[in-house]
Design a protein around this motif. Structure first.
Motif, mmCIF file in Angstrom:
data_model
loop_
_atom_site.group_PDB
_atom_site.id
_atom_site.type_symbol
_atom_site.label_atom_id
_atom_site.label_comp_id
_atom_site.label_asym_id
_atom_site.label_seq_id
_atom_site.Cartn_x
_atom_site.Cartn_y
_atom_site.Cartn_z
ATOM 1 N N LEU A 6 -21.759 19.124 -27.248
ATOM 2 C CA LEU A 6 -21.270 20.298 -26.491
ATOM 3 C C LEU A 6 -20.985 20.211 -25.283
ATOM 4 N N ASP A 30 -18.214 20.922 -23.637
ATOM 5 C CA ASP A 30 -17.399 22.729 -23.716
ATOM 6 C C ASP A 30 -17.880 22.367 -22.570
ATOM 7 N N ASP A 51 -11.647 19.683 -21.892
ATOM 8 C CA ASP A 51 -12.677 19.340 -22.484
ATOM 9 C C ASP A 51 -12.666 20.557 -23.793
ATOM 10 N N ASN A 52 -13.324 20.640 -24.824
ATOM 11 C CA ASN A 52 -12.718 21.611 -26.033
ATOM 12 C C ASN A 52 -11.748 22.541 -26.173
ATOM 13 N N THR A 53 -11.970 23.049 -24.725
ATOM 14 C CA THR A 53 -10.644 24.536 -24.379
ATOM 15 C C THR A 53 -9.897 23.780 -23.498
#
Length: 689
Positions: free
Chosen positions: A256, A220, A64-66
């Motif tokens: 997101l 996210d 994911d984006n993290t």
């Protein structure tokens, strides 16, 4: 004696000839093998002592984006049978049938086949491996393969998708990015002796493979979890077939969250019906209903055919041709500004606005906002939506388009279109994948944010957002309001044809200091007494958005700016007939009016409203050149009943209509039924008492 010798001689010659011929054949055969076809036999000999083994590559990880892992590859055991080594096929088949849950006959057939080795079941779980291994069944062994694993189970399953037994993607991003994720298998070549043992100093060659590339998403994980949780909560409250939620960063098109219900676990996708695999936010279409009014409003404001202060009327219905289009309010909203039309979600008002734009203009805006074509999000089987062909659109179809009926869109199309309103009029391509990491920084595949086109001006986008804020503050979307935050949005409720079933939705623009988020919630096929978007989808939006704002640490502002407030100042329309368009427009705008020019001539021949009429500040004055007449525009007739003669005359003049009064007091009847659309030259008789 002589005859005997002659016979013996002939026999010797015959046998010699036979032997000679056999020798010639043998020589020719040897020549064929060792010279002419030597390469083939050399290959056969080599293949008997040289074995080639495929070395599987590791499939890339999805993050994911993290940086949280959403899809990984783990080692897994595969059950292999060596038929030549199986001692008791009947007993072996019986034991394995119970453990593998495969029929006895199938296993027996496989372990008694002529194959040197055969797969019985691939990529079993560790518990099953331990059970089989503990039995030490002769002729049954294991090999290690790579198995795809999704650590978060159902989370984002419709986005990620799943792979098959051969580790090739079958759905979602696993399919659309399969060429990047799967890598390239390598191989190892070793030399074996007659007993199949590796020769220590024999031929040994390795052809390296390439592991799959890692893929980084815009999703996210936490926001995705929140979205899926809210859909699950909605299932406990409402009777519907499924739902979709999209959370989009309007500034760059980043998705997101994209949640759907019903969901499935990609680790065991075969245990779920295929309908659960569908990503309804991408693959399915629905009638947007009143959420589409945002598109109508933005298009009309951009074209200058309406302003937020223009006066419209709603007697509860409007007629287009022979069709009556009703308002959700039985008695209508009466006289109202366009700002109030938006706030009240008034269908007749939007019909009036939609018909002020001609077909070509309105249709071009629908296309410009991206409806009727794929968004390019790069997920399998993205639908295009259903927009009727241009030549099949008449005034009735145009009218229904204005409030979101008669056309079908995908959730991702709607979210992307409204994101352009949130983003100063720039339509962004929705983005799910940020980067494909090839392991070589200079060759990494970066998906930069991409502007598709500028659909409307920034000033129009900002004005539309202000109008949407009042919908949430005091209109039909109050159930979506969150104290201390600037939120604009629109509810939608679309009834299925000939069924008491509805698609309910809410789309909201959440303004923050750094970016505007767009959150779309849809509940499909709602049944029962509670089905309006304001009752169902709007509360889902509120709960989700509140959690997102808290997670992103965006603090409330109790002094946040309110939405659009009506300016009640009235101005007298000047006479600009006979002036050039340029001068007339300059004069009118200087006095606080909006101007719409009709025709290609240079001189103003007619105007609407007429000179001397008092109307709202910043309302629209239509100017007509040679060859164009105000009589070409059909005007909706208000419901004058209950008004005084003076009130009726003022409203009629503001609308561009002419009245003939009979009697005094209040209007008790009118010659043209309210909601009918007529030419401005047609006079309306009012009966007063």
């Amino acid at each position: 004696m002589r005859d005997f010798n002659e016979t013996l001689k002939n026999r010797v010659i015959f046998y010699f000839a036979v032997v000679f011929i056999l020798f010639i054949i043998l020589v020719l055969r040897l020549f064929w093998i060792q010279v002419i076809n030597s390469a083939e036999y050399e290959h056969k000999a080599l293949s008997q002592r040289v074995k080639e083994f495929v070395v599987d590559s590791e499939r890339g990880i999805i993050y994911d984006n993290t940086g949280r892992k959403l899809a990984v590859s783990l080692p897994a055991k595969t059950v292999v049978a060596l038929p030549d080594n199986v001692i008791n096929p009947e007993k072996t088949a019986s034991e394995l049938a119970e453990l593998l849950e495969i029929s006895y006959s199938t296993i027996y057939r496989r372990i008694t086949s002529d194959a040197a080795a055969i797969f019985l079941q691939r990529k079993i779980d560790n518990n099953l491996y331990q059970k089989i291994n503990a039995k030490e069944i002769k002729g049954i062994t294991f090999t290690e393969e790579s198995k795809r694993y999704y650590p978060e189970g159902k989370l984002a399953s419709h986005i990620i998708g799943f792979t098959g037994i051969d580790n090739n993607g079958l759905n979602g991003l696993e399919l659309s990015y399969n060429n990047h994720l799967r890598g390239k298998a390598g191989k190892m070549i070793v030399e074996k002796d007659a007993e199949g043992e590796t020769i220590p100093n024999g031929i040994r060659e390795t052809v390296p493979g390439r592991d799959g590339y890692n893929v980084y998403l815009t999703i996210d994980e936490v926001i995705q979890y929140m979205a899926e949780k809210e859909l699950k909560n909605a299932e406990d409250k409402f009777d519907f077939s499924g739902g979709s939620i999209i959370v989009m960063d309007s500034s760059n098109g980043d998705i997101l969250a994209m949640a759907n219900t019903p969901a499935f676990d990609p680790n065991q996708f075969g245990n779920y019906p295929e309908k659960n695999w569908r990503n309804r936010a991408i693959n399915d279409v629905f009638e947007p209903g009143s959420t589409f009014k945002i598109i109508t409003a933005a298009s009309a404001l951009e074209e200058g055919v309406i302003t937020e202060n223009d006066i419209l009327t709603d007697p509860g219905h409007i007629y287009v041709g022979s069709e009556e289009i009703s308002c959700w309010s039985r008695y209508g909203h009466g006289k109202q500004s366009f700002a109030e039309v938006v706030k009240n979600s008034c269908n007749p008002g939007f019909v009036e606005v939609g018909l002020k734009m001609d077909k070509e203009i309105f249709y071009s805006y629908i296309k410009a906002f991206g409806f009727g074509e794929q968004t390019g999000i790069r997920l399998p089987a993205e639908a295009r939506g259903i927009i009727p062909e241009y030549d099949r659109i008449g005034s009735v179809e145009l009218a229904t388009f204005s409030f979101g009926h008669g056309l079908s869109v995908t959730p991702i199309q709607l979210a992307t279109a409204i994101s352009s309103v949130a983003n100063g009029g720039k339509l962004m391509r929705p983005r799910l994948v940020k980067k494909v990491d090839t392991g070589n920084r200079s060759k990494n595949i970066i998906n930069e944010p991409q502007v598709v086109r500028q659909v409307i001006s920034k000033s129009t986008a900002d004005k539309t957002k202000e109008l949407l804020k009042q919908v949430v503050e005091s209109g039909t979307g109050t159930q979506a309001a969150i104290e201390g935050y600037e939120i604009g949005g629109k509810t939608g409720t679309a009834k299925h044809y000939n069924e008491d079933v509805y698609d309910s939705s809410f789309i909201g623009i959440v303004s923050t200091d750094t970016r505007d988020l767009v959150v779309l919630t849809i509940l499909y096929d709602i049944q029962g007494e509670t089905y309006y978007g304001s009752q169902t989808a709007a509360p889902v939006f509120r709960n989700l958005t509140s959690n997102i704002l808290n997670y992103l640490n965006i603090k409330p502002d109790t002094n946040h700016k309110k939405g659009y407030e009506i300016n009640n100042q009235e101005l007298e329309v000047p006479d600009v007939k006979g002036k050039s368009f340029l001068n007339a427009e300059s004069d009118l705008r200087g006095k606080g009016f909006n101007v719409k020019l009709i025709g290609d001539g240079e001189i103003v021949r007619e105007q609407l409203p007429s000179p001397g009429i008092k109307t709202n500040y910043n309302s629209t004055v239509w100017l007509f050149a040679d060859g164009k007449s105000k009589n070409e525009i059909l005007l909706a007739v208000p419901d004058f009943r209950g008004m005084t003669g003076m009130e009726a005359v003022k409203l009629a003049r503001q609308k561009g209509l002419e009245l003939v009064l009979d009697g005094s007091g209040k209007v008790i009847g009118q010659s043209v039924y309210p909601g009918k659309r007529i030419k401005s030259s047609k006079k309306i008789n009012l009966k007063l008492r």
